[in-house]
Design a protein around this motif. Structure first.
Motif, PDB file in Angstrom:
ATOM      1  N   HIS A 205       0.833  -1.210   0.000  1.00 11.68           N
ATOM      2  CA  HIS A 205       0.000   0.000   0.000  1.00 11.68           C
ATOM      3  C   HIS A 205       0.864   1.256   0.000  1.00 11.68           C
ATOM      4  N   ARG A 208       2.664   1.678  -3.345  1.00 13.80           N
ATOM      5  CA  ARG A 208       1.745   2.099  -4.405  1.00 13.80           C
ATOM      6  C   ARG A 208       1.400   3.586  -4.270  1.00 13.80           C
ATOM      7  N   GLU A 209       1.161   4.026  -3.034  1.00 11.36           N
ATOM      8  CA  GLU A 209       0.817   5.429  -2.821  1.00 11.36           C
ATOM      9  C   GLU A 209       2.001   6.353  -3.127  1.00 11.36           C
ATOM     10  N   ALA A 211       4.394   5.743  -5.186  1.00  6.97           N
ATOM     11  CA  ALA A 211       4.600   5.741  -6.636  1.00  6.97           C
ATOM     12  C   ALA A 211       3.608   6.690  -7.318  1.00  6.97           C
ATOM     13  N   HIS A 212       2.383   6.694  -6.826  1.00 10.20           N
ATOM     14  CA  HIS A 212       1.393   7.621  -7.394  1.00 10.20           C
ATOM     15  C   HIS A 212       1.842   9.071  -7.216  1.00 10.20           C
ATOM     16  N   TRP A 213       2.239   9.430  -6.013  1.00 11.20           N
ATOM     17  CA  TRP A 213       2.631  10.810  -5.747  1.00 11.20           C
ATOM     18  C   TRP A 213       3.908  11.186  -6.478  1.00 11.20           C
ATOM     19  N   ASP A 214       4.790  10.228  -6.660  1.00 13.33           N
ATOM     20  CA  ASP A 214       6.016  10.499  -7.412  1.00 13.33           C
ATOM     21  C   ASP A 214       5.670  10.918  -8.838  1.00 13.33           C
ATOM     22  N   GLY A 215       4.692  10.236  -9.441  1.00 16.74           N
ATOM     23  CA  GLY A 215       4.269  10.618 -10.782  1.00 16.74           C
ATOM     24  C   GLY A 215       3.474  11.906 -10.791  1.00 16.74           C
ATOM     25  N   PHE A 216       2.628  12.099  -9.793  1.00 21.44           N
ATOM     26  CA  PHE A 216       1.772  13.290  -9.712  1.00 21.44           C
ATOM     27  C   PHE A 216       2.604  14.563  -9.588  1.00 21.44           C
ATOM     28  N   ASP A 337      -8.351  13.126  -7.828  1.00 21.50           N
ATOM     29  CA  ASP A 337      -7.224  12.200  -7.881  1.00 21.50           C
ATOM     30  C   ASP A 337      -6.422  12.251  -6.587  1.00 21.50           C
ATOM     31  N   GLU A 340      -8.126  10.648  -3.530  1.00 20.80           N
ATOM     32  CA  GLU A 340      -8.140   9.186  -3.543  1.00 20.80           C
ATOM     33  C   GLU A 340      -6.830   8.604  -3.032  1.00 20.80           C
ATOM     34  N   HIS A 341      -5.848   9.464  -2.810  1.00 24.18           N
ATOM     35  CA  HIS A 341      -4.520   9.001  -2.371  1.00 24.18           C
ATOM     36  C   HIS A 341      -4.040   9.860  -1.211  1.00 24.18           C
TER      37      HIS A 341
END
Length: 476
Positions: A205, A208-209, A211-216, A337, A340-341
């Motif tokens: 978890h 994954r979170e 990784a999302h913020w790294d892209g965001f 978006d 959700e994270h």
């Protein structure tokens, strides 16, 4: 141990029973900051309530004690053991002090009350030994009182304060009527949340979170380049000031209608306007703003008092000269978006992404935005025969970011902006210009939401700097 108290029977942990409990990551951060500067009051929270009517002080003290007994967080201290914080929860039977100061003989009791509140909010907490709640009652005259509550942010947030005040009113009212009060038992205590959160923030978890913020956040500017009156210094100060201003009722009403027309929230509508203003003032179309979120994803935490609030960075893409309508659609999607994270605490996010810490400013975002729904401000509530209203004279002269724009959304026609700013960076005149520019932009976008960003009449920089730049370049 099981403890009987007003509001029912519930599980509580006290003394040695709590020694195995851990702080939440957010609490750990605030504890660490307090160790670095034990005299700091940056995370003190002070609220005031004006009480009008025949007040029974003994019953108010009893109700306050019962509220504190219901919530472990309000009885928690954080002693240190070998350099690491521990959780110690005090017994619920101990009465909460409610000292009384009579100001009725003062020629200007309300001014003296404001001065008294300023002293209270500027008293640091000893997290290892002090109770995290301080209460004080001020007498202004016959049937006129001010109740001051000062707490450390490590045990409370804005949602929690609403719980505390609602329960205080219910218990006091019942005691005045001579009735037994049975409040719903909180489904969880804050320690349950801290344990749940620490279990969540690991393994797949967390990866994954992050990784999302790294892209965001990839490619986002490290610092939002808003012109300041003084250069940043490594010796930063939390000293701040605030500038309240009402939005004209007609503009407030049209903003609500515009939000409905755009099929977005008032939060997204007012945030979009603020981001467009920041774009004009900073000269960049890539805007990152820090936004607080409640952090109460699980329903069982809705009635729990504690430090749940988290900060998430919202990124606005204003490239391509969008209209307000187009910008609101983009920022609305980015907001959904981000929300959700929102489970990773902000400081854990900074460390997990390897964002460098800069002593001159906050990482990732230096500007904050918040919209608070405040329908309770529209009219006073009653604790039996005592009328209760928020007392707005509590002022805390600190800010945690360079700039923070807060909106208080009370009704369709009642909207107020509150700009908080760092006084080591900005002069009052600059804050006034920014606040006025935001109000002007709100009025402009409700008139024509299809006007492109470049065509807005809001100046691209502070007028003084623009004039100086034009002079240096021969008026070009």
């Amino acid at each position: 141990m099981d403890v009987e108290r007003a509001g029912g029977k519930q599980m509580t942990r006290t003394g040695q029973d709590a020694d195995h409990l851990a702080l939440s990551p957010a609490q750990q951060r605030l504890w660490f900051l307090q160790q670095l500067d034990p005299r700091s009051t940056q995370y003190n929270v002070c609220v005031g309530y004006e009480l009008r009517g025949a007040l029974d002080v003994a019953l108010l003290r009893r109700a306050l004690t019962e509220v504190v007994a219901r919530h472990d967080a309000l009885r928690t201290s954080f002693p240190s053991e070998r350099g690491r914080p521990r959780v110690r929860i005090g017994t619920p039977e101990e009465a909460v002090p409610l000292p009384y100061t009579d100001l009725s003989g003062d020629p200007a009791p309300r001014s003296r009350a404001a001065e008294f509140a300023a002293v209270q909010v500027d008293r640091p907490f000893d997290l290892a030994a002090d109770a995290p709640v301080r209460a004080h009652l001020l007498g202004l005259g016959p049937d006129r009182h001010i109740l001051l509550l000062t707490l450390h942010h490590i045990v409370v947030d804005a949602w929690s304060l609403q719980i505390v005040v609602a329960e205080l009113g219910a218990l006091y009212s019942g005691h005045v009527r001579g009735e037994a009060v049975e409040l719903p038992v909180p489904e969880a205590q804050y320690a349950d949340y801290a344990t749940w959160q620490r279990g969540l923030l690991r393994g797949e978890h967390l990866e994954r979170e992050l990784a999302h913020w790294d892209g965001f956040l990839a490619g986002a500017p490290a610092v939002l380049d808003i012109p300041t009156d003084r250069p940043r210094s490594s010796a930063t100060s939390p000293a701040g000031d605030e500038l309240p201003a009402p939005v004209p009722p007609a503009v407030a009403e049209r903003l609500h209608r515009l939000a409905a027309d755009l099929r977005c929230t008032m939060f997204v509508t007012t945030l979009t306007a603020f981001m467009m203003l920041l774009a004009r003032w900073s000269g960049t179309h890539d805007i990152v703003v820090a936004v607080p979120v409640a952090g109460r994803a699980k329903p069982e935490f809705h009635s729990t008092v504690g430090f749940f609030v988290n900060t998430v960075p919202l990124r606005g893409d204003l490239s391509g000269d969008p209209t307000f309508r187009q910008a609101a659609a983009r920022i609305g999607a980015a907001t959904l978006d981000a929300l959700e994270h929102d489970s990773v605490p902000f400081d854990m996010l900074v460390d997990g992404l390897g964002v460098p810490r800069n002593p001159t400013c906050n990482p990732i975002a230096q500007v904050g935005f918040q919209l608070l729904r405040t329908p309770h401000r529209a009219e006073a509530t009653r604790w039996h025969d005592v009328e209760v209203a928020e007392w707005d004279e509590v002022r805390q002269q600190v800010t945690r970011l360079d700039l923070e724009m807060h909106l208080l959304d009370t009704s369709a026609e009642t909207l107020e902006t509150l700009l908080c700013y760092r006084t080591d960076l900005f002069d009052p005149s600059s804050a006034e210009q920014l606040a006025a520019a935001y109000q002007a932009l709100l009025a402009e976008v409700v008139t024509d939401p299809d006007r492109p960003l470049s065509k807005l009449s809001v100046p691209s920089r502070r007028a003084g700097e623009a004039d100086q730049e034009n002079t240096e370049n021969g008026g070009m």
